[in-house]
Design a protein around this motif. Structure first.
Motif, PDB file in Angstrom:
ATOM      1  N   PRO A  73     -26.332 -15.441 -39.455  1.00 27.28           N
ATOM      2  CA  PRO A  73     -25.366 -14.614 -39.778  1.00 27.28           C
ATOM      3  C   PRO A  73     -24.036 -14.972 -39.180  1.00 27.28           C
ATOM      4  O   PRO A  73     -22.898 -14.871 -39.908  1.00 27.28           O
ATOM      5  N   THR A  74     -24.150 -15.507 -37.973  1.00 25.91           N
ATOM      6  CA  THR A  74     -22.718 -15.946 -37.356  1.00 25.91           C
ATOM      7  C   THR A  74     -22.853 -17.494 -37.104  1.00 25.91           C
ATOM      8  O   THR A  74     -21.642 -17.824 -36.707  1.00 25.91           O
ATOM      9  N   ALA A  75     -23.749 -18.323 -37.633  1.00 24.01           N
ATOM     10  CA  ALA A  75     -23.839 -19.648 -37.299  1.00 24.01           C
ATOM     11  C   ALA A  75     -22.765 -20.195 -38.078  1.00 24.01           C
ATOM     12  O   ALA A  75     -22.371 -19.965 -39.390  1.00 24.01           O
ATOM     13  N   GLY A  76     -22.014 -21.387 -37.812  1.00 20.92           N
ATOM     14  CA  GLY A  76     -21.222 -22.005 -38.503  1.00 20.92           C
ATOM     15  C   GLY A  76     -21.816 -22.580 -39.781  1.00 20.92           C
ATOM     16  O   GLY A  76     -22.845 -23.126 -39.891  1.00 20.92           O
ATOM     17  N   ALA A  77     -20.841 -22.837 -40.815  1.00 20.50           N
ATOM     18  CA  ALA A  77     -21.526 -23.383 -42.195  1.00 20.50           C
ATOM     19  C   ALA A  77     -20.798 -24.646 -42.434  1.00 20.50           C
ATOM     20  O   ALA A  77     -19.576 -24.950 -42.386  1.00 20.50           O
ATOM     21  N   ARG A  78     -21.297 -25.485 -42.952  1.00 21.96           N
ATOM     22  CA  ARG A  78     -21.008 -26.898 -43.428  1.00 21.96           C
ATOM     23  C   ARG A  78     -21.207 -27.026 -44.918  1.00 21.96           C
ATOM     24  O   ARG A  78     -22.132 -26.539 -45.351  1.00 21.96           O
ATOM     25  N   PRO A  79     -20.542 -27.941 -45.699  1.00 22.20           N
ATOM     26  CA  PRO A  79     -21.137 -28.324 -46.806  1.00 22.20           C
ATOM     27  C   PRO A  79     -22.699 -28.865 -46.944  1.00 22.20           C
ATOM     28  O   PRO A  79     -23.064 -29.448 -46.001  1.00 22.20           O
ATOM     29  N   ALA A  80     -23.554 -28.316 -47.827  1.00 17.44           N
ATOM     30  CA  ALA A  80     -24.760 -28.600 -47.953  1.00 17.44           C
ATOM     31  C   ALA A  80     -25.129 -30.004 -47.774  1.00 17.44           C
ATOM     32  O   ALA A  80     -25.961 -30.338 -47.392  1.00 17.44           O
ATOM     33  N   GLY A  81     -24.093 -30.795 -48.665  1.00 21.02           N
ATOM     34  CA  GLY A  81     -24.757 -32.322 -48.454  1.00 21.02           C
ATOM     35  C   GLY A  81     -24.245 -32.681 -47.196  1.00 21.02           C
ATOM     36  O   GLY A  81     -24.900 -33.923 -46.936  1.00 21.02           O
ATOM     37  N   GLU A  82     -23.713 -32.209 -46.299  1.00 20.14           N
ATOM     38  CA  GLU A  82     -23.908 -32.580 -44.912  1.00 20.14           C
ATOM     39  C   GLU A  82     -24.895 -31.894 -44.080  1.00 20.14           C
ATOM     40  O   GLU A  82     -25.164 -32.599 -42.962  1.00 20.14           O
ATOM     41  N   ILE A  83     -25.428 -31.028 -44.349  1.00 18.90           N
ATOM     42  CA  ILE A  83     -26.618 -30.279 -43.740  1.00 18.90           C
ATOM     43  C   ILE A  83     -27.759 -30.848 -43.979  1.00 18.90           C
ATOM     44  O   ILE A  83     -28.421 -31.227 -43.034  1.00 18.90           O
ATOM     45  N   LEU A  92     -28.981 -41.692 -50.639  1.00 16.51           N
ATOM     46  CA  LEU A  92     -27.953 -41.263 -51.483  1.00 16.51           C
ATOM     47  C   LEU A  92     -26.628 -41.400 -50.795  1.00 16.51           C
ATOM     48  O   LEU A  92     -25.752 -41.823 -51.551  1.00 16.51           O
ATOM     49  N   GLY A  93     -26.471 -41.224 -49.594  1.00 17.68           N
ATOM     50  CA  GLY A  93     -25.289 -41.445 -49.018  1.00 17.68           C
ATOM     51  C   GLY A  93     -23.981 -40.850 -49.464  1.00 17.68           C
ATOM     52  O   GLY A  93     -22.823 -41.604 -49.978  1.00 17.68           O
ATOM     53  N   LEU A  94     -23.985 -39.533 -49.628  1.00 18.97           N
ATOM     54  CA  LEU A  94     -22.925 -38.825 -50.318  1.00 18.97           C
ATOM     55  C   LEU A  94     -21.429 -39.136 -49.399  1.00 18.97           C
ATOM     56  O   LEU A  94     -20.467 -39.186 -50.242  1.00 18.97           O
ATOM     57  N   ALA A  95     -21.587 -39.552 -47.995  1.00 20.17           N
ATOM     58  CA  ALA A  95     -20.284 -39.670 -47.574  1.00 20.17           C
ATOM     59  C   ALA A  95     -19.663 -40.726 -47.808  1.00 20.17           C
ATOM     60  O   ALA A  95     -18.573 -40.866 -47.532  1.00 20.17           O
ATOM     61  N   THR A  96     -20.380 -41.845 -48.015  1.00 17.40           N
ATOM     62  CA  THR A  96     -19.654 -43.154 -48.604  1.00 17.40           C
ATOM     63  C   THR A  96     -19.621 -43.292 -49.894  1.00 17.40           C
ATOM     64  O   THR A  96     -19.143 -44.562 -50.444  1.00 17.40           O
ATOM     65  N   LEU A  97     -19.799 -42.266 -50.835  1.00 20.53           N
ATOM     66  CA  LEU A  97     -19.291 -42.536 -52.149  1.00 20.53           C
ATOM     67  C   LEU A  97     -17.711 -42.717 -52.464  1.00 20.53           C
ATOM     68  O   LEU A  97     -17.124 -41.886 -51.595  1.00 20.53           O
ATOM     69  N   ASP A  98     -17.357 -43.190 -53.528  1.00 24.71           N
ATOM     70  CA  ASP A  98     -15.911 -42.952 -53.760  1.00 24.71           C
ATOM     71  C   ASP A  98     -15.379 -41.692 -54.236  1.00 24.71           C
ATOM     72  O   ASP A  98     -16.374 -40.675 -54.509  1.00 24.71           O
TER      73      ASP A  98
END
Length: 260
Positions: A73-83, A92-98
């Motif tokens: 409930p109090t943990a930080g949240a990040r985009p699911a694609g980074e989790i 898939l390499g989402l971070a390196t897509l254009d």
């Protein structure tokens, strides 16, 4: 096109983002079911640690995941694609897509989850440990918990186009396209070409690369038959089997030489 992905067992740390807001997640029709699952998981993990470990199927080395769940409930949240990490997501390499491919990923990728039901890769979530095979006290089997709300929400998310289903059997149990939508759905196996055996590790890597290829190419196949043609143009060896009757999905086999 809607692409259904499994989550990864391993996950990145939550980080220092703002805490989870269930109301901010995509597919708001799942909010009540998400809240119920989250409440049960946190209650389990703030109680008897041995019981929590048994219910979640954790080894002794993963005991720390119980405290992580207790703090959701109090943990930080990040985009699911980074989790989500692991073989499929590395390929898939989402971070390196254009930028254009990232927009397409945000619109078309849906990650299934025992805890959240299904989320977009842009949805902010904390790191957690709770597979779809878990039976939470008070809710029972999570696949069963999600079945009714998924049936209400997912057909609308699928729209009128193709559904590419890359989930494992545990996650497909939470929702199966039916009727006319099933006829627009393609499931995929990855086979070792010389032996025709299903591959394991390379199965995930191939699926990740295949999704990346579709996103970077800007491909938008409207049905399974068109998907087969697009994948072949992108260099994949694909065999397809149309459903024998209405209400069934297409079956696609992607053949690879590597098995590691």
């Amino acid at each position: 096109m809607l692409v259904l992905l499994p989550p990864s067992e391993g996950k990145a740390n939550s980080g220092e983002g703002a805490p989870l807001e269930l109301s901010s997640l995509s597919l708001p029709g799942l909010t009540a079911a998400r809240q119920a699952a989250l409440t049960e998981l946190v209650e389990l993990c703030t109680g008897d640690e041995e019981k929590a470990r048994e219910v979640l199927g954790l080894s002794e080395g993963l005991r720390g995941e119980i405290a992580k769940n207790a703090g959701l409930p109090t943990a930080g949240a990040r985009p699911a694609g980074e989790i989500y990490t692991g073989v499929l997501y590395d390929a898939l390499g989402l971070a390196t897509l254009d930028a254009a491919a990232r927009r397409r990923a945000a619109d078309s990728l849906l990650v299934f989850s025992g805890l959240w039901g299904a989320v977009r890769v842009t949805d902010p979530i904390p790191s957690y440990r709770c597979s779809m095979g878990v039976k939470l006290p008070g809710l029972g089997a999570l696949a069963g918990h999600w079945r009714a709300p998924m049936a209400e929400v997912l057909p609308g998310a699928a729209g009128e186009g193709l559904v590419l289903d890359l989930r494992s059997s545990a996650y497909s149990a939470a929702w199966k396209p039916k009727g006319e939508l099933a006829g627009r759905t393609a499931t995929v196996r990855v086979l070792h070409a010389p032996t025709r055996k299903v591959v394991s590790h390379f199965n995930k890597a191939t699926k990740g690369r295949m999704v990346r290829s579709l996103l970077t190419a800007g491909a938008a196949p409207q049905d399974p038959a068109e998907l087969v043609g697009v994948l072949r143009e992108l260099g994949y060896v694909v065999e397809a089997e149309a459903p024998g009757r209405a209400g069934r999905a297409w079956s696609l086999d992607v053949l690879v030489e590597e098995i590691h």
